[in-house]
Structures are given as structure tokens and as C-alpha cells.
Write an enzyme that holds these catalytic residues in place. Sequence first.
Site, PDB file in Angstrom:
ATOM      1  CE  LYS A  96      -4.172  -1.902   0.516  1.00 13.94           C
ATOM      2  NZ  LYS A  96      -5.325  -1.648  -0.370  1.00 13.94           N
ATOM      3  CG  ASP A 146      -4.268  -0.485  -3.669  1.00 10.74           C
ATOM      4  OD1 ASP A 146      -4.582   0.546  -4.302  1.00 10.74           O
ATOM      5  OD2 ASP A 146      -5.096  -1.175  -3.044  1.00 10.74           O
ATOM      6  CD  GLU A 154      -5.368  -2.757  -6.698  1.00 12.41           C
ATOM      7  OE1 GLU A 154      -6.519  -2.926  -6.252  1.00 12.41           O
ATOM      8  OE2 GLU A 154      -4.386  -3.458  -6.370  1.00 12.41           O
ATOM      9  CG  ASP A 179      -9.883  -1.349  -5.781  1.00 13.50           C
ATOM     10  OD1 ASP A 179     -11.088  -1.676  -5.856  1.00 13.50           O
ATOM     11  OD2 ASP A 179      -9.211  -1.548  -4.755  1.00 13.50           O
ATOM     12  CE  LYS A 206     -10.527  -4.718  -3.799  1.00 17.35           C
ATOM     13  NZ  LYS A 206     -10.134  -3.576  -2.936  1.00 17.35           N
TER      14      LYS A 206
END
Length: 330
Positions: A150, A177, A203, A226, A248
Site C-alpha cells: 500500500k 496500491d 493500482e 479498483d 471485488k
Amino acid sequence: MSLSITYRRDAMRMREPFRISGYLLHAMPAVVVTVSDGTYFGHGEAAGVYYMNDDPPHMEREIERVRAALEDGVDRRGLQALLPPGGARNALDCALWELESFQAGRPVWQLAGVPEPTPRITTFTLPADDPAEILRRLTAFSHARAIKLKLEGDLAADTERVRAVRRARPDVWLSVDANQGFGGDDLDPLAAMLVDQAVSLLEQPVKRGAEHLLDGWDCPVPLAADESILDLTELQEQHRRFSVVNIKLDKCGGLTEALAMAAEARRLGLGVMVGNMAGSVLAAAPGFVLAQLCDVVDLDGPWFLAEPGADRGIFDAGKVMVPAAFWGVG
């Protein structure tokens, strides 16, 4: 066929606080739904979409809004028209998939028309913390063959994070991400740094709603959506700005739409990724069905739960394997 519906909340506490851009997460509360036809039961779990205010109270209100129609026998295909994408539809849709599996005496993967599941390499996620803390947590992932790191949107600090992970694990497939943390001026230097550190996927660098910042940008690293692509409609609207879509179930509203998104992404020439909003093995199981169609798998959610044994042994040698019997007929 009439159905009964019950649900409960689960705190889903994490074993350690987890930092991403703009948030420090201690838990990812979920709603667990059970549907029954009087003989068989189906279960589904959803955490919702926190950045869309789709939390357990909202999911419960949505379930109550459609309770009568479902108890009168609306199936998961009818559910698509009753509820919008989000956590409530995800929990109900997945519960109906499992119920259908028991009623038909066939595993969910067969009903879904995907290949028989096999273990898949999954990413294991590191927080947007200081490098020393990241390296401490990285020691728990000695088995990992893929790591997701992250970022927080501070290019200098994020560069140190990426370099620390790459020095410690030069062997690993590495993605980052950004969780919407960057602006347009940072994109080129961010991409240059990622190329230098052999990062394989970027991402969601920009905020949802600011996708125009990506127009005309030739990103040298595969670029995944995302937050920018929640469901099938948004995939059709936004796909030209990305090369990969992270599907997701909490975002799109269940396995039914997730399968449709995967098929549409392939038609559009995009790579396909499956992710999760944390959660237990019950949440990972339908994602694992989808994973059989995906290029990138990010289903490490159960590993992060505080309850001992919460991952039920689904992780081994950097791979995830959710046996069919964990959700539906084995």
C-alpha cells in the site's frame, strides 16, 4: 419456493491495525446472511464498500427493503434488479449461490461454469507504514510469492517503502496500491520509480471521479482500476483508461455480476484481477471461484483476522486454495 432470511454482524477484527492512504483500519465489520428453503441453507458474507458509506447498518436496511420479495421466492437473477451493486446484494447473492449448490447437488464452480478450482498464487498485502514496520510485517510473508504494498500518496515516502520491500525480497512479484493517493503531477515520477523497482502492477493512483487525470497518460506499468470501476456499468464506461480491472464482490454486488464483469473485461481486452475487502473464508470462497478466471489474485483477507485459525488453512507456499466444500457442495 419461499425462503427465510436471517443475518448477523461480525466484527472482523484485524490481528494488527492496517494503514492505507487516508485510513487506519482496526477491523472490517461484515454482515453474514443465511437463506434457507426449509431443507438447505446458504451463506454469504459482505463487508460493503467503506468509501461509499456502504457499512453494516446500510447493508441491513437494504436487506430489509427486499426481504418480502426474496421470501416470496425471487432468485439470485431476480435479485440483480432488486438491489444495486454493493454489500447487501453481495451477501444475498452469495448465499443464494450456496443454496443453489446444495439444492442441485453440484459445486458452485460447476454451476458458475468455471474450471475446477486449483491453488492460485495470491498477493499478501503490506500497509502504508514506515519502512521499519513494513519490513517487520514482511517477515511473516517469507512464504509469499507475490506482495502488494500500500502507498499513501507521498512520493518520497512511498519510494522508500517500495525500495525497502524490493531490497528485502528481490525475488517476489510486486504490485503497489495507491488507494487514490496521487494527483496528476505525480504520475510520471511515480511510474518511473515503479519501473526502476521492477513493480509489476499499479493500482488506483488517482481519486474516484478524477479519472480524467489518466487521459493520454501512457503508463509503463500495467494500470489497474479498483475504486474507479465498481460494477459492470462502470467497467463499460471507464475501461479505456486502464489495462486491468480489480473485481471485488462487495463492489459489484456478488458472484453473479463478478462473473459477468470478468467475461466483459476479457471481451474488452483487459486483464482481470480478483480482490477482497478483508473478510473471512466465507467471503474468500466465492472470490476463489472467480479467481479461476483471473490473471492476478488478491485473496489474503482471512490471513489478517485476529481470531486464531481464522484462515482455516487455505494458504500454503504462497498460494490460496479454498476447498469447494467450504462453501456449497464439495
